[in-house]
Design an enzyme around this catalytic site. Structure first.
Site, mmCIF file in Angstrom:
data_model
loop_
_atom_site.group_PDB
_atom_site.id
_atom_site.type_symbol
_atom_site.label_atom_id
_atom_site.label_comp_id
_atom_site.label_asym_id
_atom_site.label_seq_id
_atom_site.Cartn_x
_atom_site.Cartn_y
_atom_site.Cartn_z
ATOM 1 N N ARG A 9 0.823 -1.206 0.000
ATOM 2 C CA ARG A 9 0.000 0.000 0.000
ATOM 3 C C ARG A 9 0.864 1.265 0.000
ATOM 4 O O ARG A 9 0.394 2.349 -0.347
ATOM 5 C CB ARG A 9 -0.960 -0.018 1.189
ATOM 6 N N TYR B 204 -16.737 13.191 -18.300
ATOM 7 C CA TYR B 204 -17.180 11.825 -18.021
ATOM 8 C C TYR B 204 -18.289 11.828 -16.968
ATOM 9 O O TYR B 204 -18.206 12.548 -15.974
ATOM 10 C CB TYR B 204 -15.992 10.994 -17.566
ATOM 11 N N ASP C 51 -8.317 16.310 -17.712
ATOM 12 C CA ASP C 51 -8.519 14.893 -17.994
ATOM 13 C C ASP C 51 -8.072 14.658 -19.431
ATOM 14 O O ASP C 51 -8.707 15.114 -20.376
ATOM 15 C CB ASP C 51 -9.995 14.524 -17.808
ATOM 16 N N LYS D 40 -8.373 2.914 -20.257
ATOM 17 C CA LYS D 40 -8.691 3.155 -21.656
ATOM 18 C C LYS D 40 -7.458 2.972 -22.544
ATOM 19 O O LYS D 40 -6.967 1.859 -22.686
ATOM 20 C CB LYS D 40 -9.297 4.555 -21.794
#
Length: 422
Positions: free
Chosen positions: A72, A126, A191, A216
């Site tokens: 982590r 989005y 973005d 993507k």
């Protein structure tokens, strides 16, 4: 391994960086392919030394020197992907997350932790990003505006200006330099999922934060989920602290696949963009299509509005896959008002240009003639163009200019037939 903030000794072309960034030490390790480290924890016989390192991370958020401690905190495989993506975006650093939404969440939490809870944002973007901002789920407040209104919307507690360009799903574009100027001292988040660093590097236009849904184009094969933020090292340190505290870490297998995906990113984006531009040109000439959206920047995304029922197109495609997401080697098509932007209120969708007849297509690497055959057959059952409408002439993709009656040029540089269905 080389730190993400390290400078490249010799400037290299994007295609070269895509293949080699994050892998520079492999020959010294006697390896050709990057190793995959799946460890969740790592042994250490120096607990006092570990305590000091963890204290240092808690204080600064800087990447730990020496061996890893816990997954982590950091992972060697994921770190390679971060190094590579930072290079491609021209940023000092990058921090990877389990998804694009986890990445955006971390950015908002960093700013909110500094008492800067207000966001100025431009629609469309989005659907889930819109939802996260509009609902205030993280205790943030948003002011929606057009690019011209950004400067007037900024308040003393504004922590972020956010735009997506080309935007999802209309492919609307904004002038990043103008937006950066309007943002003043407020960090600009861009973005860059649709454009990728192949077509656009927002840092070069003044953006401080660049967001990707790595699911993507960066992955590119529809088999990995992730998100990443490219930024300066100061902001990266804060993002690492949030990532550690919230647990939105990228799995090392995903980091491995994303690093592999980057090596072919320029080739994939350029090839798919060529097909998308051609499909945009043909769609603009089709009398069954009311409007085509294709950005001046180019890219592998095309959106178009039909005169008939868009759901019938979705049900009729055979080669193109009717599915959400984008950026894969195979072509996908979806109806934003039903799926990706369903979560956005209808009035907000419409005011942002997301009509109920809009279809969004992610163009893949198939032969363009096969894709066109599938599209034109799917459009075939639609009702005839209503009386009096003039079809668009062939040629209207970005940068193509042809005179002709009944044709007009959209803001995105694509020819449109009249009348336009809103």
């Amino acid at each position: 391994m080389e730190n993400a903030a390290s400078a490249t000794p010799v400037p290299r072309a994007l295609a070269t960086e895509a293949v080699h960034a994050g892998r520079e030490d492999l020959a010294q390790l006697g390896l050709h392919a990057p190793p995959l480290d799946l460890s969740t924890t790592y042994p250490s016989y120096d607990s006092a030394g570990e305590a000091a390192r963890i204290d240092g991370f808690a204080a600064t958020g800087a990447r730990l020197e020496g061996p890893p401690v816990y997954a982590r905190l950091d992972n060697p495989t994921t770190a390679r992907f971060e190094t590579a993506l930072a290079r491609l975006e021209g940023a000092e650093s990058a921090v990877a997350f389990a998804s694009g939404m986890a990445a955006l969440t971390a950015v908002l939490l960093v700013r909110a932790s500094m008492g800067l809870r207000h966001v100025v944002a431009v629609r469309p973007m989005y659907g889930c990003s819109d939802h996260l901002l509009d609902t205030g789920l993280l205790g943030t407040e948003v002011t929606w505006t057009d690019p011209a209104g950004i400067a007037d919307a900024i308040r003393p507690d504004t922590g972020l200006v956010m735009v997506e360009t080309p935007a999802n799903p209309t492919l609307a574009e904004v002038d990043l330099r103008a937006v950066r100027h309007a943002s003043g001292a407020v960090p600009l988040l861009v973005d860059n999922t649709f454009a990728t660093p192949v077509l656009q590097r927002p840092v070069e236009h003044g953006a401080r934060i660049v967001l990707h849904s790595a699911t993507k184009y960066l992955g590119g094969h529809g088999d990995v989920m992730g998100g990443v933020v490219a930024c300066d090292e100061e902001f990266a340190c804060r993002l690492r602290q949030v990532r550690f505290a919230t647990g939105g870490v990228l799995h090392p297998m995903a980091g491995y696949l994303l690093l592999r995906g980057l090596s072919t990113l320029p080739v994939r984006v350029r090839a798919a963009s060529a097909s998308a531009a051609e499909l945009a040109r043909r769609l603009a000439a089709d009398p069954r299509v009311a409007r085509v959206h294709y950005p001046r920047l180019g890219g592998a995304m095309v959106s178009f509005e039909v005169y008939g029922d868009p759901h019938r197109v979705i049900s009729a495609v055979r080669l193109i896959t009717p599915a959400v997401s984008l950026g894969s080697v195979d072509s996908l098509i979806q109806h934003p008002a039903s799926i990706s932007h369903r979560i956005v209120a209808e009035g907000d969708r419409h005011s942002a240009g997301v009509s109920d007849r809009l279809l969004r297509m992610s163009v893949g690497l198939e032969d363009v003639e096969d894709l066109w055959r599938d599209l034109t057959e799917a459009l075939e059952p639609l009702e005839p163009l209503r009386l009096g409408a003039q079809p668009a002439r062939a040629g209207g993709a970005a940068g193509v200019r042809e005179p002709g009656a009944g044709v007009r040029e959209s803001a995105a540089g694509v020819r449109e037939p009249r009348p336009v269905v809103r």
